[in-house]
Design an enzyme around this catalytic site. Structure first.
Site, PDB file in Angstrom:
ATOM      1  N   LYS A  26      55.684  -2.325 -29.612  1.00 57.10           N
ATOM      2  CA  LYS A  26      57.006  -2.149 -29.194  1.00 57.10           C
ATOM      3  C   LYS A  26      57.799  -3.829 -28.773  1.00 57.10           C
ATOM      4  O   LYS A  26      59.038  -3.371 -29.504  1.00 57.10           O
ATOM      5  CB  LYS A  26      57.266  -1.831 -28.336  1.00 57.10           C
ATOM      6  CG  LYS A  26      58.395  -1.024 -27.515  1.00 57.10           C
ATOM      7  CD  LYS A  26      58.001  -0.226 -26.076  1.00 57.10           C
ATOM      8  CE  LYS A  26      57.426   1.171 -26.346  1.00 57.10           C
ATOM      9  NZ  LYS A  26      56.804   1.891 -25.306  1.00 57.10           N
ATOM     10  N   ARG A  96      58.194  -1.283 -19.357  1.00 54.84           N
ATOM     11  CA  ARG A  96      57.089  -0.669 -20.722  1.00 54.84           C
ATOM     12  C   ARG A  96      55.924  -1.467 -20.752  1.00 54.84           C
ATOM     13  O   ARG A  96      56.602  -2.337 -21.202  1.00 54.84           O
ATOM     14  CB  ARG A  96      58.311  -0.256 -21.622  1.00 54.84           C
ATOM     15  CG  ARG A  96      59.257   0.959 -21.682  1.00 54.84           C
ATOM     16  CD  ARG A  96      60.041   1.357 -22.360  1.00 54.84           C
ATOM     17  NE  ARG A  96      61.245   1.963 -22.505  1.00 54.84           N
ATOM     18  CZ  ARG A  96      61.533   3.400 -23.013  1.00 54.84           C
ATOM     19  NH1 ARG A  96      60.693   4.133 -23.164  1.00 54.84           N
ATOM     20  NH2 ARG A  96      62.632   3.946 -22.495  1.00 54.84           N
ATOM     21  N   GLY A 105      51.587   6.898 -24.966  1.00 56.10           N
ATOM     22  CA  GLY A 105      51.378   7.687 -23.668  1.00 56.10           C
ATOM     23  C   GLY A 105      50.035   7.616 -22.486  1.00 56.10           C
ATOM     24  O   GLY A 105      49.444   7.711 -22.005  1.00 56.10           O
ATOM     25  N   MET A 107      49.783   4.665 -21.535  1.00 57.40           N
ATOM     26  CA  MET A 107      50.134   3.084 -20.735  1.00 57.40           C
ATOM     27  C   MET A 107      51.397   3.441 -19.929  1.00 57.40           C
ATOM     28  O   MET A 107      52.262   4.634 -19.920  1.00 57.40           O
ATOM     29  CB  MET A 107      50.036   1.921 -21.039  1.00 57.40           C
ATOM     30  CG  MET A 107      48.298   1.661 -21.328  1.00 57.40           C
ATOM     31  SD  MET A 107      47.864  -0.061 -22.269  1.00 57.40           S
ATOM     32  CE  MET A 107      49.171   0.138 -23.380  1.00 57.40           C
ATOM     33  N   ARG A 340      58.234   2.992 -34.956  1.00 59.42           N
ATOM     34  CA  ARG A 340      56.980   1.801 -34.566  1.00 59.42           C
ATOM     35  C   ARG A 340      57.010   3.226 -35.657  1.00 59.42           C
ATOM     36  O   ARG A 340      57.157   4.235 -36.770  1.00 59.42           O
ATOM     37  CB  ARG A 340      56.217   2.406 -33.886  1.00 59.42           C
ATOM     38  CG  ARG A 340      55.884   4.675 -33.143  1.00 59.42           C
ATOM     39  CD  ARG A 340      55.109   4.131 -31.691  1.00 59.42           C
ATOM     40  NE  ARG A 340      55.005   5.473 -31.399  1.00 59.42           N
ATOM     41  CZ  ARG A 340      55.044   5.621 -29.937  1.00 59.42           C
ATOM     42  NH1 ARG A 340      54.691   4.588 -29.220  1.00 59.42           N
ATOM     43  NH2 ARG A 340      55.282   6.764 -29.709  1.00 59.42           N
ATOM     44  N   HIS A 456      53.303  15.628 -26.174  1.00 58.23           N
ATOM     45  CA  HIS A 456      52.156  15.112 -25.844  1.00 58.23           C
ATOM     46  C   HIS A 456      50.685  16.026 -27.179  1.00 58.23           C
ATOM     47  O   HIS A 456      50.113  15.133 -27.763  1.00 58.23           O
ATOM     48  CB  HIS A 456      51.226  14.889 -24.668  1.00 58.23           C
ATOM     49  CG  HIS A 456      49.921  14.123 -24.437  1.00 58.23           C
ATOM     50  ND1 HIS A 456      48.855  14.543 -23.794  1.00 58.23           N
ATOM     51  CD2 HIS A 456      49.683  12.602 -24.362  1.00 58.23           C
ATOM     52  CE1 HIS A 456      47.993  13.796 -24.258  1.00 58.23           C
ATOM     53  NE2 HIS A 456      48.429  12.346 -23.856  1.00 58.23           N
ATOM     54  N   SER A 765      17.260   2.566 -54.250  1.00 58.05           N
ATOM     55  CA  SER A 765      18.129   3.071 -53.453  1.00 58.05           C
ATOM     56  C   SER A 765      18.215   2.788 -52.132  1.00 58.05           C
ATOM     57  O   SER A 765      16.910   3.020 -51.266  1.00 58.05           O
ATOM     58  CB  SER A 765      18.356   5.535 -54.049  1.00 58.05           C
ATOM     59  OG  SER A 765      19.531   4.933 -52.328  1.00 58.05           O
ATOM     60  N   CYS A 832      21.470   5.837 -50.320  1.00 56.40           N
ATOM     61  CA  CYS A 832      21.955   6.907 -50.019  1.00 56.40           C
ATOM     62  C   CYS A 832      21.954   7.664 -48.665  1.00 56.40           C
ATOM     63  O   CYS A 832      21.641   8.781 -48.451  1.00 56.40           O
ATOM     64  CB  CYS A 832      20.865   7.905 -50.957  1.00 56.40           C
ATOM     65  SG  CYS A 832      19.246   7.392 -50.802  1.00 56.40           S
ATOM     66  N   TYR A 852      26.517   1.755 -56.396  1.00 53.76           N
ATOM     67  CA  TYR A 852      27.445   2.769 -56.232  1.00 53.76           C
ATOM     68  C   TYR A 852      27.105   3.548 -54.555  1.00 53.76           C
ATOM     69  O   TYR A 852      26.455   3.305 -54.214  1.00 53.76           O
ATOM     70  CB  TYR A 852      26.494   4.111 -57.131  1.00 53.76           C
ATOM     71  CG  TYR A 852      25.071   4.635 -56.608  1.00 53.76           C
ATOM     72  CD1 TYR A 852      24.879   5.391 -56.412  1.00 53.76           C
ATOM     73  CD2 TYR A 852      24.125   4.001 -58.221  1.00 53.76           C
ATOM     74  CE1 TYR A 852      22.797   5.461 -55.525  1.00 53.76           C
ATOM     75  CE2 TYR A 852      22.889   4.214 -57.818  1.00 53.76           C
ATOM     76  CZ  TYR A 852      22.594   4.391 -56.674  1.00 53.76           C
ATOM     77  OH  TYR A 852      21.034   5.002 -56.494  1.00 53.76           O
TER      78      TYR A 852
END
Ligand code: PEP
Ligand code: MG
Length: 879
Positions: A26, A96, A105, A107, A340, A456, A765, A832, A852
């Site tokens: 902020k 703030r 929301g 803090m 923001r 909210h 693998s 995998c 991969y």
């Protein structure tokens, strides 16, 4: 000397506008907006370093900072020509929080600070608006009382609600100056009663109380929960922004609003937001009054609307991203209070990124890097089936898309409790508050009776990628009775409902879902990702249906076909149990003969779908307990099939019982003891290939994989078995078969002896599920009971079964890769385990130079994107 305070309009601060570590998001953005010449009320940021000091020094603020803050307040006074605590023209400020990343929301914030019994009179005189002055004062007492003095806000809200009831009015706006006078006195009485002290009248005491409370709110329960969910480090701390107040509640030429420069739900390039005339910021999000659509401001305040549009464009150009903005209009003058990067749904984030490439704001590499790969999950999962029968019981705002069904629950803690029992819930609240964050995280979806598209509930749900229907005013919730009513329907806690966050509909019961429609933007993004990634993406799949899904999602092969999973299907489980319970070779062979055609047919189907792409088939690897008969009926069935008594079956089960099946007679150990099992499986694979050849299906080159190898001798023996079987089938069918033989690396010893093992393996693998289990010595089946404590105590950052433990398991992967490739240059390497679909593990795989990754079908697109991101990050190609 270290700079701890940053004035928005100071040149030396402005060189810090990118330093969010210090200024918080902020603060940094307020500095940047000021630098851009936008109308930002004057103020300053106290850096996160001070928060750090505060916590390290018994919650004290350094003297130097106290002096500097005084100076900075003087500067605001000069700019605004007002004075803090003045009895003629008082300066009011907001205090703030603002951490490095936005934690909406989570803090605390305090507005209208600087009001007391005397300054409020001065404010009244100065503005000739007694109602406004008193309304501001009561808001301040309410906020200060809650945030600094820790008095539950409902003590104040109840007083207002009761008063309105007595007076017979509905809206706060209908209360007069005199009404607020009475309520202010009541509020002060509550404070006196709860704290045994008068509400502080001294403005500097108010200021330091507020600054301290904001620092303390960094460690509030809800902020901690939010950090845990979002992996935000605890040591960051928050900055504090102190800024001159501007007022949206001074009359009809005042307003306050929040806006997104593009639609955060769909990504559409269209202003999106809400505002309220004659109101203060929190009114828009609190849901107490229903805000108006921002577009209507074009009529109510046309000049301001045009000015806003220009600013939005400028901000998007500068930030190269969609912005979430807060503004206030005071007496027809626009003030920017915040900008923001806006939180958005996965769908919106893709559309915005792709559009911005087309608008030449960003490159396609930046577009790729912008998307949080994990969030694609929400797009790929099913949505409501249009044809399914639906009993709509209510509707609200389509606040966050996607469909979810679950048991109705009215409390966040209950949602959390049910999640632990693997139960799906829909959290139903009048409106949500940051206290509900744990339940919102636990629930499948959120339904609220109040609140708009920027409430909210809406913002948090979109951030979490959860379906949300907000502001469904038809539903009347009774928390005490644990029911809600909507028209003729009464829904109890535990009843199942479905919500559709795309349409805003609420339905009774569970509604069928269908595969989602993949957008053009999504395909475009995927194509860009494919251009940049080096890792191939395969899938873990053993059924034709999953294989087809994975192919549609872009899988370039199968990296793991777990043949034991094929054994659970329908009738064949009986033959599998027969095989496992067999005492003699002949009995086992008989069972295997029954299984052979099933396996062959499965392979034919899969090979056909894969159309020439590589398929890794893993030979049987069951921890035996998974296959043993479980119920009385299972025992009966198998006894009948084997023509023996139930008792005999049971005693065989006891004989086969293992204390530790995960480390027991499984994987290649089975192949060593019972080679006929692996022989049958190879026969099925090769015969399937012969059959495909006959049917002119494009040939697949199978990669036959031996599980749980720890020594070279194991793979040497079993490789010979595969080769011998292939030779036999080639002879019988007079064909030439191409295939590879490789192994899983899922035991530490295998990783360490990779050089010996590679002599007999064409590929490795990494089975990171077992490798994690065996490296840590933590059972993958039982870890759920204590892993949370480990994360809580910061022993683990993340669950190592979700994201690769790079320093331990990762080290073994690196060792095995290096040693394996020294032995055999052509060795193909992949992963995998479940980690193959986890973006941060994929980044590791790219760094470890694997060929991969293989993951579950729905995670294939996530892996495609994450692999491109990993490559771009590794090579520092951000533009
Ligand atoms: C592994 O261990 O990572 C693996 C892929 O095999 P499974 O999960 O089947 O044990
Ligand atoms: Mg394994």
């Amino acid at each position: 000397m270290e700079k701890l305070i940053f004035r928005f309009n100071n040149q030396s601060s402005q060189s810090f506008f990118k330093n969010k570590d210090l200024l918080g998001g902020k603060g940094a953005n307020l500095v940047k907006m000021t630098k851009l010449g936008l109308p930002v009320p004057p103020g300053f940021t106290i850096s996160t370093k001070v928060c750090e000091y505060f916590y390290k020094n018994n919650k004290k603020i350094p003297k130097k900072v106290i002096q500097q803050v005084k100076k900075e307040i003087n500067i605001i006074e000069k700019i605004t020509k007002k004075k803090f605590g003045s009895l003629s023209n008082p300066l009011l400020v907001s205090v703030r929080s603002g951490a490095k990343v936005s934690m909406p929301g989570m803090m605390d914030t305090i507005l209208n600070l600087g009001l007391n019994d005397k300054t409020v009179i001065a404010l009244k005189k100065r503005t000739s608006n007694g109602r406004f002055a008193k309304d501001s004062y009561r808001r301040f007492i309410q906020m200060y009382g809650n945030v600094v003095l820790k008095i539950e806000s409902y003590f104040f809200e109840e007083l207002i609600e009761n008063y309105k009831l007595t007076k017979g009015v509905i809206q706060d706006i209908e209360l007069t100056e005199e009404d607020w006078d009475g309520l202010i006195q009541n509020f002060k009485d509550v404070i006196k009663e709860k704290t045994k002290k008068n509400f502080p009248q001294e403005v500097n005491e108010q200021l330091w109380g507020a600054i301290g409370a904001v620092f303390l709110s960094w460690n509030s329960k809800r902020a901690k929960t939010y950090r845990k969910i979002n992996y935000i480090p605890d040591h960051w701390g928050t900055a504090v922004n102190v800024q001159a107040m501007v007022f949206g509640n001074m009359g009809e030429n005042c307003a306050t609003g929040v806006a997104f420069t593009r639609n955060p739900s769909t990504g559409e390039k269209k202003l999106f937001g809400e505002y309220l005339i004659n109101a203060q910021g929190e009114d828009v999000v609190a849901g107490t009054r229903t805000p108006q659509d921002l577009l209507s401001m074009n009529k109510s305040m046309p000049v301001i609307f045009q000015q806003l549009k220009k600013i939005f464009k400028l901000l998007e150009r500068k930030y190269k991203d969609m912005q979430d903005i807060e503004f206030t209009v005071e007496n027809n003058k626009l003030w920017m209070l915040q900008t923001r990067s806006g939180k958005r749904t996965a769908r919106a984030s893709i559309k915005i990124a792709v559009d911005m490439v087309q608008e030449k704001l960003i490159s396609n590499k930046e577009a790729i890097l912008r998307i949080d790969a994990n969030t694609l999950d929400t797009l790929l999962h099913p949505t409501l089936d249009e044809k399914a029968e639906k009993k709509i019981i209510a509707s609200g705002l389509p606040a966050s898309p996607g469909a979810a069904s679950g048991k109705v629950t009215f409390s966040a803690n209950e949602a959390e409790r049910l999640k632990e029992q693997m139960q799906d819930t829909i959290l139903v609240r009048i409106e949500t508050s940051p206290e509900d964050i744990n339940g919102m995280h636990a629930a499948k979806g959120i339904l609220t009776a109040r609140g708009g598209m920027t409430s909210h509930a809406a913002v948090v749900a979109r951030g979490m990628g959860k379906p949300c229907v907000s502001g469904s005013s038809e539903i009347k919730i009774d928390y005490e009775k644990k029911i809600f009513r909507s028209g003729e329907y009464q829904i109890k806690e535990g009843d199942i409902i479905t919500i559709d966050g795309g349409s805003g509909k609420v339905m009774l019961g569970e509604v069928r879902t269908v595969k989602p429609d993949i957008s053009k933007d999504f395909s475009k993004l995927m194509n860009w990702a494919d251009q940049y990634r080096k890792l191939k993406i395969r899938t873990n799949s053993e059924t034709p249906a999953d294989t087809k899904i994975a192919r549609d999602f872009g899988a370039e092969g199968i990296g793991l076909c777990r043949t034991e999973h094929m054994f659970f299907d329908g009738e064949r489980i009986i033959s599998v149990r027969e095989m496992i319970l067999s005492k003699t070779l002949d009995d086992r062979k008989e069972a295997l003969t029954k299984l052979l055609p099933y396996q062959r047919n499965d392979f034919i189907k899969i090979f056909k779908i894969m159309n020439g792409l590589p398929v890794t088939v893993r030979l049987l690897d069951p921890p035996l307990h998974e296959f043993l008969p479980k119920t009385e009926k299972d025992v009966e069935d198998i006894a009948k099939e084997l023509n023996i008594s139930n008792k005999n079956v049971k005693s065989r089960i006891i004989e086969l019982h293992e204390q530790n099946p995960m480390l027991g007679h499984r994987g290649c150990r089975l192949g060593i003891s019972f080679p006929e099992i692996y022989q049958m499986q190879c026969q099925a694979i090769f015969e399937a290939l012969a059959e495909c050849k006959k049917k002119k299906i494009k040939p697949v080159i199978p990669e036959i994989m031996i599980p749980l190898v720890s020594t070279a001798a194991e793979i040497q023996i079993l490789r010979n078995l595969v080769v011998k079987t292939a030779e036999e089938i080639q002879k019988i069918h007079s064909i030439k078969i191409q295939y590879y033989v490789g192994t899983m690396i899922e035991l530490p010893r295998a990783a360490l002896r990779a050089n010996d093992i590679a002599k007999y393996a064409d590929f490795f693998s990494f089975g990171t599920n077992d490798l994690t289990q065996t490296t840590f010595g933590i059972s993958r089946d039982d870890s759920g009971k204590f892993l949370n404590d480990y994360v809580e105590n910061k022993i683990f950052n993340k669950d190592p079964f979700v994201s690769i433990d790079e320093r331990g398991v990762g080290e073994l992967i690196k060792i095995a890769t290096e040693r394996g490739r020294i032995q055999k240059k052509s060795l193909k390497l992949g992963i995998c385990g479940e980690h193959g679909g986890d973006p941060s593990s994929i980044e590791f795989c790219e760094k470890a130079k694997l060929n991969y990754v293989s993951c579950s079908p729905y995670r294939v697109p996530i892996a495609r994107l994450a692999a491109a991101q990993a490559y771009l990050k590794k090579n520092k190609k951000y533009k």
